[in-house]
Scaffold this motif. Sequence first.
Motif, PDB file in Angstrom:
ATOM      1  N   ILE A 125       4.212  -0.456  11.252  1.00  0.00           N
ATOM      2  CA  ILE A 125       3.066  -1.081  10.088  1.00  0.00           C
ATOM      3  C   ILE A 125       4.265  -2.865  10.156  1.00  0.00           C
ATOM      4  O   ILE A 125       5.110  -2.786   9.862  1.00  0.00           O
ATOM      5  CB  ILE A 125       3.429  -1.008   8.655  1.00  0.00           C
ATOM      6  CG1 ILE A 125       3.293   0.822   8.832  1.00  0.00           C
ATOM      7  CG2 ILE A 125       3.007  -1.854   7.810  1.00  0.00           C
ATOM      8  CD1 ILE A 125       3.087   1.282   7.680  1.00  0.00           C
ATOM      9  N   SER A 132       0.840  -1.270  -0.062  1.00  0.00           N
ATOM     10  CA  SER A 132       0.131   0.190   0.169  1.00  0.00           C
ATOM     11  C   SER A 132       0.949   1.611  -0.376  1.00  0.00           C
ATOM     12  O   SER A 132       2.145   1.165   0.048  1.00  0.00           O
ATOM     13  CB  SER A 132      -0.934  -0.068   1.320  1.00  0.00           C
ATOM     14  OG  SER A 132       0.190   0.180   2.459  1.00  0.00           O
ATOM     15  N   GLU A 192       0.992   3.483   1.919  1.00  0.00           N
ATOM     16  CA  GLU A 192       1.229   3.753   3.698  1.00  0.00           C
ATOM     17  C   GLU A 192       3.142   2.971   4.014  1.00  0.00           C
ATOM     18  O   GLU A 192       3.080   3.437   4.027  1.00  0.00           O
ATOM     19  CB  GLU A 192       0.192   3.312   4.132  1.00  0.00           C
ATOM     20  CG  GLU A 192       0.571   3.617   5.981  1.00  0.00           C
ATOM     21  CD  GLU A 192      -0.590   3.354   6.888  1.00  0.00           C
ATOM     22  OE1 GLU A 192      -0.392   3.212   7.778  1.00  0.00           O
ATOM     23  OE2 GLU A 192      -1.887   2.727   5.862  1.00  0.00           O
ATOM     24  N   GLN A 193       2.198   1.473   3.305  1.00  0.00           N
ATOM     25  CA  GLN A 193       3.377   1.033   3.738  1.00  0.00           C
ATOM     26  C   GLN A 193       4.838   1.494   2.849  1.00  0.00           C
ATOM     27  O   GLN A 193       5.300   0.981   3.331  1.00  0.00           O
ATOM     28  CB  GLN A 193       3.263  -0.402   2.871  1.00  0.00           C
ATOM     29  CG  GLN A 193       2.508  -1.002   4.084  1.00  0.00           C
ATOM     30  CD  GLN A 193       2.051  -3.012   2.975  1.00  0.00           C
ATOM     31  OE1 GLN A 193       1.344  -2.804   2.515  1.00  0.00           O
ATOM     32  NE2 GLN A 193       1.537  -3.723   4.437  1.00  0.00           N
ATOM     33  N   GLY A 243       5.430   4.610   2.238  1.00  0.00           N
ATOM     34  CA  GLY A 243       5.951   5.357   2.550  1.00  0.00           C
ATOM     35  C   GLY A 243       7.236   4.975   4.314  1.00  0.00           C
ATOM     36  O   GLY A 243       7.850   5.932   3.819  1.00  0.00           O
ATOM     37  N   ALA A 244       6.196   4.512   4.809  1.00  0.00           N
ATOM     38  CA  ALA A 244       6.831   4.075   6.163  1.00  0.00           C
ATOM     39  C   ALA A 244       8.454   3.381   6.033  1.00  0.00           C
ATOM     40  O   ALA A 244       9.750   3.806   6.481  1.00  0.00           O
ATOM     41  CB  ALA A 244       6.206   3.089   6.469  1.00  0.00           C
TER      42      ALA A 244
END
Length: 128
Positions: free
Chosen positions: A74, A6, A8-9, A11-12
């Motif tokens: 995450i 994703s 978000e993942q 980006g992390a």
Amino acid sequence: MSTTWSAEQLGAVDSAGELEIAVRRAEGDLRGSVPIWVVRVDDQVFVRTWYRRTTGCFGHVLDSRRARVRVGEIEADVTVEDVGVGSSELRADVDAAYRRKYGRYGVATVDRMVSDSAARATLRLTPE
């Protein structure tokens, strides 16, 4: 379950200095986690080692091909693909990602991560 990361993942991964990887044993339980540098190329996530390819955590993950990774808050179960050097384009892209992300540690350190032996130890992590 998703077989893609994703936003978000990803980006992390971009913002993390390391991820924690715990190799899944054949019977399904997890070994202890260890930190490893991680880079992103497009929507794919890669790790490498510049030493101990056949022993320790790296050797275990080559045997099981499954792990759980954690970046900050995450967590994701992943399959692990040994891509080795891969195509010349993939090698160049992963090398460039390591140089960009970890260049602050100095040339001597980053050069180990973009060496031929490290490139042969390139793993792609894909969410299960």
